[in-house]
Structure formats: structure tokens, C-alpha cells
Design a protein around this motif. Structure first.
Motif, PDB file in Angstrom:
ATOM      1  N   VAL A 146       0.815  -1.334   0.056  1.00  0.00           N
ATOM      2  CA  VAL A 146      -0.100  -0.049  -0.045  1.00  0.00           C
ATOM      3  C   VAL A 146       0.820   1.187   0.124  1.00  0.00           C
ATOM      4  CG1 VAL A 146      -2.118  -0.983   1.078  1.00  0.00           C
ATOM      5  CG2 VAL A 146      -0.285  -0.271   2.430  1.00  0.00           C
ATOM      6  N   GLY A 147       1.985   1.078   0.566  1.00  0.00           N
ATOM      7  CA  GLY A 147       3.047   2.375   0.522  1.00  0.00           C
ATOM      8  C   GLY A 147       3.319   2.657  -0.596  1.00  0.00           C
ATOM      9  N   TRP A 148       3.852   1.688  -1.447  1.00  0.00           N
ATOM     10  CA  TRP A 148       4.356   1.900  -2.511  1.00  0.00           C
ATOM     11  C   TRP A 148       3.359   2.449  -3.602  1.00  0.00           C
ATOM     12  CZ3 TRP A 148       8.694   3.260  -4.376  1.00  0.00           C
ATOM     13  CH2 TRP A 148       9.756   2.894  -3.880  1.00  0.00           C
ATOM     14  N   THR A 149       1.944   1.772  -3.232  1.00  0.00           N
ATOM     15  CA  THR A 149       1.033   2.092  -4.263  1.00  0.00           C
ATOM     16  C   THR A 149       0.669   3.549  -4.076  1.00  0.00           C
ATOM     17  OG1 THR A 149       0.009  -0.111  -4.369  1.00  0.00           O
ATOM     18  CG2 THR A 149      -1.452   1.791  -5.118  1.00  0.00           C
ATOM     19  N   GLN A 150       0.845   4.063  -2.979  1.00  0.00           N
ATOM     20  CA  GLN A 150       0.351   5.609  -2.716  1.00  0.00           C
ATOM     21  C   GLN A 150       1.466   6.315  -3.309  1.00  0.00           C
ATOM     22  OE1 GLN A 150      -2.735   6.757  -1.598  1.00  0.00           O
ATOM     23  NE2 GLN A 150      -1.695   8.381  -2.649  1.00  0.00           N
ATOM     24  N   LEU A 151       2.624   6.178  -3.037  1.00  0.00           N
ATOM     25  CA  LEU A 151       3.805   6.988  -3.493  1.00  0.00           C
ATOM     26  C   LEU A 151       3.941   6.936  -4.893  1.00  0.00           C
ATOM     27  CD1 LEU A 151       6.287   8.554  -3.130  1.00  0.00           C
ATOM     28  CD2 LEU A 151       7.730   6.233  -2.776  1.00  0.00           C
ATOM     29  N   ALA A 174      -2.024   3.127 -13.019  1.00  0.00           N
ATOM     30  CA  ALA A 174      -0.813   2.837 -13.228  1.00  0.00           C
ATOM     31  C   ALA A 174       0.130   2.444 -12.385  1.00  0.00           C
ATOM     32  CB  ALA A 174      -0.087   4.202 -14.114  1.00  0.00           C
ATOM     33  N   ALA A 175      -0.318   3.251 -11.108  1.00  0.00           N
ATOM     34  CA  ALA A 175       0.617   2.687  -9.927  1.00  0.00           C
ATOM     35  C   ALA A 175       0.393   1.284  -9.607  1.00  0.00           C
ATOM     36  CB  ALA A 175       0.354   3.647  -8.595  1.00  0.00           C
ATOM     37  N   ARG A 176      -0.952   1.012  -9.358  1.00  0.00           N
ATOM     38  CA  ARG A 176      -1.246  -0.351  -9.072  1.00  0.00           C
ATOM     39  C   ARG A 176      -0.507  -1.378 -10.276  1.00  0.00           C
ATOM     40  NH1 ARG A 176      -6.218   1.847  -7.981  1.00  0.00           N
ATOM     41  NH2 ARG A 176      -7.223   1.495  -9.982  1.00  0.00           N
ATOM     42  N   LEU A 177      -0.569  -0.938 -11.452  1.00  0.00           N
ATOM     43  CA  LEU A 177       0.325  -1.932 -12.567  1.00  0.00           C
ATOM     44  C   LEU A 177       1.618  -1.947 -12.227  1.00  0.00           C
ATOM     45  CD1 LEU A 177       0.397  -3.364 -15.040  1.00  0.00           C
ATOM     46  CD2 LEU A 177       0.541  -1.146 -16.223  1.00  0.00           C
ATOM     47  N   VAL A 178       2.439  -0.751 -12.042  1.00  0.00           N
ATOM     48  CA  VAL A 178       3.833  -0.779 -11.765  1.00  0.00           C
ATOM     49  C   VAL A 178       4.141  -1.622 -10.455  1.00  0.00           C
ATOM     50  CG1 VAL A 178       5.737   0.937 -11.226  1.00  0.00           C
ATOM     51  CG2 VAL A 178       4.216   1.265 -12.944  1.00  0.00           C
ATOM     52  N   VAL A 179       3.331  -1.213  -9.495  1.00  0.00           N
ATOM     53  CA  VAL A 179       3.554  -2.166  -8.216  1.00  0.00           C
ATOM     54  C   VAL A 179       3.297  -3.381  -8.156  1.00  0.00           C
ATOM     55  CG1 VAL A 179       3.126  -2.625  -5.549  1.00  0.00           C
ATOM     56  CG2 VAL A 179       3.358  -0.138  -6.614  1.00  0.00           C
ATOM     57  N   ALA A 180       2.552  -3.938  -8.885  1.00  0.00           N
ATOM     58  CA  ALA A 180       2.312  -5.234  -9.149  1.00  0.00           C
ATOM     59  C   ALA A 180       3.131  -5.957 -10.034  1.00  0.00           C
ATOM     60  CB  ALA A 180       0.687  -5.500  -9.892  1.00  0.00           C
ATOM     61  N   SER A 181       3.533  -5.323 -10.921  1.00  0.00           N
ATOM     62  CA  SER A 181       4.577  -5.979 -12.107  1.00  0.00           C
ATOM     63  C   SER A 181       6.039  -5.968 -11.442  1.00  0.00           C
ATOM     64  CB  SER A 181       4.363  -5.106 -13.282  1.00  0.00           C
ATOM     65  OG  SER A 181       4.633  -3.787 -13.055  1.00  0.00           O
TER      66      SER A 181
END
Ligand code: LUB
Length: 215
Positions: A146-151, A174-181
Motif C-alpha cells: 500500500v505504501g508503494w502504491t500511494q507513493l 498506473a501505480a497499481r500496475l507498476v507495483v504489481a509488475s
């Protein structure tokens, strides 16, 4: 801490270095950091269940009692390693900010540093493995991802305002895609290659995912 300057005669007589004996507080902090690093190496290699406090103590060249002095249980040690894992990122972001890149360039440079940390840093590697094993650790760990997704959402919001995001791309998705990938990439690299191929896998992900969302 300002070094204590001794007279030449004092230095000769005591044979102590110019700075004199290390202050107790400094030594305790240094020992705690050593225990954290050795524990991270154990957790990263063997996982939480197969790591004992004795393993950590032996790897640190200390007694179990000395480890318990800093961390009263293996669970507390695991929490401290995970917290140290997350503490890396604000430091990395501050370092990236000094480069005064564009918002999108900041995201790329930050994640370059994150990829390198996952490739090389036992604390980061152990934090990731402990989060995967969180159900085995009878103690509360910070919520993962969650921290990374928000940042990344915030940083991509700045990129969008600067016209750096492709039309129709929202910072949140885009943040969810970047963090998940990124998470999946570093996990697969770890399982298959012990993260030896992280630089190559990150380069692919950066080209295909990050630059596909750029204007
Ligand atoms: C990151 C891990 C491993 C997410 O944010 C997190 O909690 C993460 C540990 O749980 O990868 C991708 C940057």
C-alpha cells in the motif's frame, strides 16, 4: 558525535586513538545494526521458520544473550527487519529528488534504485520474504504494497500534471500496475535465479511497462 581530542602525551600514554574509546551509545547502535543485517541474511536465505536466534547470534559472532539484549524475540527481530526494509525508501526518494529530474524521470530513477536494492540489499530481500511469510509470524507487520502504491500514485500525479503521462492513463491505475509488475518481477527473479537476473528483468519491465504509460 564530535571526537574527543586528547593531548599527544595522553594519546601516547593511553595508546588510545585520537578519538578515544567508542562511546557506549555508538557501540550499541552499531551492534544493533549488525544484528539486523545478520538476521536479514538468515531470513532472506532460510525464511522465518527455519531461522533461529542462535543462527543469527552465530552469524553475528555474538551470544544469544547479546542478540536478546537488542531484540527480545525472533518475532521482534523480524518486525525490525521489515521496518528497516521500508525505511530504505524515503532515503532513496530523497536521494532521487536531489537529481531534480522531471516527475516521470523521478519515478524511473527511484525504481532503478529500488531494483538495485532488491538485487543487492539483504535487508530489502529479507523484508520481502518476511512479508510473504507474514501469516507464520505471530506479530503484526506493516501492510504490504500500500505504501508503494500511494507513493507511485502521488509521483505519477505530478507526472500527469507535467503532461508526462499518456492520454487516458490515471495515476492510480498506473501505480497499481507498476507495483504489481515490480513485485511479481522481483519475486520470480528470486525464486528462479536468486535475483541474479534482476537488472535485466527490471530493464525489460521499465521499457515495456513504465514507458508504455509515458506521453
Ligand atoms: C514491494 C514488497 C516487495 C512492492 O511494497 C511492498 O510491500 C513490497 C514486500 O511486501 O515488493 C513492489 C515495489
Amino acid at each position: 558525535m564530535k571526537p574527543v581530542v586528547r593531548s599527544a602525551s595522553q594519546t601516547v600514554r593511553t595508546g588510545a586513538l585520537e578519538r578515544g574509546p567508542e562511546p557506549k551509545q555508538d557501540r550499541s547502535v552499531r551492534t544493533r545494526q549488525l544484528v539486523l543485517l545478520r538476521a536479514a541474511e538468515c531470513f532472506a536465505e532460510k525464511g522465518f521458520a527455519d531461522t533461529s536466534v542462535l543462527d543469527v547470534a552465530e552469524r553475528a559472532g555474538m551470544t544469544k544473550g547479546a542478540v536478546y539484549h537488542h531484540f527480545p524475540s525472533k518475532e521482534v527481530l523480524a518486525i525490525a527487519v521489515v521496518e528497516e526494509h521500508y525505511a530504505r525508501w524515503p532515503v532513496l526518494l530523497a536521494k532521487t529528488r536531489t537529481k531534480e529530474l522531471s516527475p516521470f524521470g523521478t519515478v524511473v530513477d527511484l525504481l532503478d534504485g529500488v531494483a538495485e536494492a532488491f538485487h543487492r540489499d539483504p535487508i530489502v530481500q529479507a523484508g520481502a520474504r518476511l512479508q510473504l511469510e507474514r501469516s507464520l509470524i505471530g506479530a503484526p507487520l506493516p501492510a504490504p504494497y500500500v505504501g508503494w502504491t500511494q507513493l507511485i500514485t502521488d509521483l505519477l500525479g505530478e507526472a500527469q500534471e507535467a503532461g508526462e503521462l499518456r492520454e487516458g492513463v490515471t495515476p492510480e491505475e498506473a501505480a497499481r500496475l507498476v507495483v504489481a509488475s515490480f513485485f511479481g518481477m522481483q519475486h520470480i527473479s528470486d525464486v528462479l535465479h536468486g535475483r541474479a537476473d534482476m537488472p535485466q528483468r527490471w530493464a525489460e519491465l521499465r521499457e515495456l511497462v513504465l514507458f508504455s504509460i509515458r506521453a
